[in-house]
Design a protein around this motif. Structure first.
Motif, PDB file in Angstrom:
ATOM      1  N   UNK A 172      -4.097  15.337 -14.474  1.00 15.02           N
ATOM      2  CA  UNK A 172      -4.414  14.192 -15.459  1.00 15.02           C
ATOM      3  C   UNK A 172      -4.942  12.912 -14.718  1.00 15.02           C
ATOM      4  N   UNK A 173      -4.739  12.606 -13.629  1.00 16.35           N
ATOM      5  CA  UNK A 173      -5.353  11.534 -13.088  1.00 16.35           C
ATOM      6  C   UNK A 173      -6.604  11.950 -12.162  1.00 16.35           C
ATOM      7  N   UNK A 174      -6.982  12.998 -11.989  1.00 15.26           N
ATOM      8  CA  UNK A 174      -8.090  13.410 -11.200  1.00 15.26           C
ATOM      9  C   UNK A 174      -9.452  12.875 -11.855  1.00 15.26           C
ATOM     10  N   UNK A 175      -9.633  13.087 -12.821  1.00 12.02           N
ATOM     11  CA  UNK A 175     -11.097  12.328 -13.355  1.00 12.02           C
ATOM     12  C   UNK A 175     -11.181  10.842 -13.136  1.00 12.02           C
ATOM     13  N   UNK A 176     -10.102  10.010 -13.224  1.00 11.70           N
ATOM     14  CA  UNK A 176     -10.257   8.880 -12.972  1.00 11.70           C
ATOM     15  C   UNK A 176     -10.463   8.289 -11.514  1.00 11.70           C
ATOM     16  N   UNK A 177      -9.841   9.170 -10.736  1.00 14.00           N
ATOM     17  CA  UNK A 177     -10.018   9.140  -9.199  1.00 14.00           C
ATOM     18  C   UNK A 177     -11.500   9.523  -8.842  1.00 14.00           C
ATOM     19  N   UNK A 178     -12.166  10.554  -9.628  1.00  9.05           N
ATOM     20  CA  UNK A 178     -13.521  10.798  -9.220  1.00  9.05           C
ATOM     21  C   UNK A 178     -14.491   9.744  -9.655  1.00  9.05           C
ATOM     22  N   UNK A 179     -14.458   9.055 -11.012  1.00 15.80           N
ATOM     23  CA  UNK A 179     -15.289   8.209 -11.407  1.00 15.80           C
ATOM     24  C   UNK A 179     -15.052   6.728 -10.610  1.00 15.80           C
ATOM     25  N   UNK A 180     -13.715   6.379 -10.184  1.00  9.62           N
ATOM     26  CA  UNK A 180     -13.932   5.060  -9.828  1.00  9.62           C
ATOM     27  C   UNK A 180     -14.734   4.712  -8.680  1.00  9.62           C
ATOM     28  N   UNK A 181     -14.833   5.492  -7.495  1.00  6.26           N
ATOM     29  CA  UNK A 181     -15.644   5.268  -6.334  1.00  6.26           C
ATOM     30  C   UNK A 181     -17.227   5.034  -6.712  1.00  6.26           C
ATOM     31  N   UNK A 184       0.826  -1.161   0.061  1.00  8.72           N
ATOM     32  CA  UNK A 184      -0.018   0.097   0.026  1.00  8.72           C
ATOM     33  C   UNK A 184       0.786   0.968   0.259  1.00  8.72           C
ATOM     34  N   UNK A 185       1.849   1.295   0.648  1.00  6.48           N
ATOM     35  CA  UNK A 185       2.718   2.355   0.980  1.00  6.48           C
ATOM     36  C   UNK A 185       3.667   2.622  -0.406  1.00  6.48           C
ATOM     37  N   UNK A 186       4.058   1.556  -1.182  1.00  6.70           N
ATOM     38  CA  UNK A 186       4.614   1.589  -2.333  1.00  6.70           C
ATOM     39  C   UNK A 186       3.885   2.333  -3.332  1.00  6.70           C
ATOM     40  N   UNK A 187       2.506   1.723  -3.418  1.00  6.20           N
ATOM     41  CA  UNK A 187       1.549   2.035  -4.405  1.00  6.20           C
ATOM     42  C   UNK A 187       1.032   3.774  -4.187  1.00  6.20           C
ATOM     43  N   UNK A 188       1.069   3.920  -3.180  1.00  5.07           N
ATOM     44  CA  UNK A 188       0.434   5.386  -2.910  1.00  5.07           C
ATOM     45  C   UNK A 188       1.246   6.557  -2.728  1.00  5.07           C
ATOM     46  N   UNK A 189       2.428   6.131  -2.193  1.00 11.05           N
ATOM     47  CA  UNK A 189       3.476   7.054  -2.093  1.00 11.05           C
ATOM     48  C   UNK A 189       3.815   7.962  -3.222  1.00 11.05           C
ATOM     49  N   UNK A 190       4.011   7.344  -4.522  1.00  5.96           N
ATOM     50  CA  UNK A 190       4.197   8.325  -5.670  1.00  5.96           C
ATOM     51  C   UNK A 190       3.106   9.351  -5.892  1.00  5.96           C
ATOM     52  N   UNK A 191       1.908   8.652  -5.737  1.00  4.53           N
ATOM     53  CA  UNK A 191       0.929   9.771  -5.883  1.00  4.53           C
ATOM     54  C   UNK A 191       0.950  10.873  -4.860  1.00  4.53           C
TER      55      UNK A 191
END
Length: 310
Positions: free
Chosen positions: A284-293, A40-47
């Motif tokens: 660029x990644x904001x729309x996908x973060x909004x749609x996914x939930x 989880x840390x390795x995946x989220x830390x770059x963002x």
């Protein structure tokens, strides 16, 4: 009269057996928790790092030392990115591609998967084998380029939508889900005089919302992140997608236009390249973060039923 003792109403329930975990099981569970936290840390830390950098001032990024929280909070990077017209052009083209491409691919895939879900379809095994063959072998980049050229699809959105309209994996997921729908529904509709189109559009598709949402999310994310086909087939700057704009800024390091925007707006005093790049990445990644939930509730059900059933 039946006595209370014989009725068993007051008989105590048998206690549930509690199984105590051994030391080895506890160590294994603890290791799993630590391993998942690491992933989880390795995946989220770059963002998170890009988010923190985008909200920090240019001086703070230049000096270093930015860890987990923004340093010298600033929105200058986003203000400059909002003034960059090419980003909005890329947004418009990418949104258009994602919406049209997802709808077209989802409809074509569903209309192909539904007949394959019927065992009485003639040559069903042949069509299934051909789909599996395309999953293993492909024509390659050069034949695809020549095909797009011969079809005169250069500088058109169809060059970005048609080649990826049919994905064999999506076909099999949809087919397996359609096979799980009870055949009694189709038979009852046929008894009432409904044809195959009525069954498919009015009954099968509404019952397939979980798998359609899941596959649609896969297709949309694929269109949103795609950049190679746009680099090869689209030369008109007015038709470039957002990922090409990001590539020019992040990889090619072509920031000439952005520097002109900064100079025209009398900015650039407290702004650096990494800060601006981080802001563009977050945009660029904001729309996908909004749609996914909104689609997440269908995701698990659609994947499990569509991949296991049948």
């Amino acid at each position: 009269m039946v006595s209370r003792e014989k009725s068993g109403r007051h008989q105590p329930r048998a206690p549930k057996q509690k199984f105590k975990k051994s030391i080895g099981d506890r160590l294994f569970d603890g290791f799993n928790v630590l391993f998942m936290l690491f992933i989880l840390f390795v995946t989220l830390y770059p963002f998170w790092e890009q988010l923190v950098m985008s909200f920090s001032s240019g001086y703070a990024v230049y000096e270093g030392g930015i860890k987990l929280w923004p340093k010298q909070f600033s929105l200058e990077a986003f203000q400059v990115a909002f003034d960059y017209d090419a980003i909005w052009v890329g947004y418009r083209n990418t949104i258009f591609r994602a919406i049209i491409g997802t709808a077209f691919s989802l409809m074509v895939s569903a209309m192909l998967a539904y007949p394959l879900s019927k065992k009485h379809l003639p040559a069903r095994r042949f069509f299934t084998t051909m789909l599996i063959f395309t999953m293993i072998f492909s024509g390659g980049l050069i034949p695809s380029y020549l095909l797009i050229q011969q079809l005169h699809l250069f500088d058109t959105f169809w060059a970005l939508i048609l080649p990826t309209a049919v994905v064999p994996w999506n076909i099999f997921v949809l087919r397996n889900f359609f096979m799980s729908i009870p055949t009694e529904i189709e038979e009852s509709v046929q008894v009432d005089g409904g044809g195959w189109y009525t069954i498919f559009f009015k009954f099968v598709l509404p019952l397939s919302k979980p798998v359609l949402a899941t596959v649609g999310l896969w297709i949309m994310v694929s269109h949103w992140n795609a950049w190679l086909d746009a680099l090869l087939y689209v030369r008109d700057p007015a038709k470039q997608v957002l990922q090409i704009i990001l590539r020019n800024i992040l990889v090619v390091n072509d920031m000439t236009d952005i520097n002109n925007v900064m100079n025209e707006a009398s900015r650039g005093v407290d702004l650096t390249g990494p800060t601006l790049k981080a802001a563009v990445v977050m945009m660029s990644i904001l729309p996908m973060l909004i749609i996914y939930p909104f689609i997440q509730k269908y995701f698990t059900k659609g994947v499990m039923v569509g991949s296991v059933k049948g």
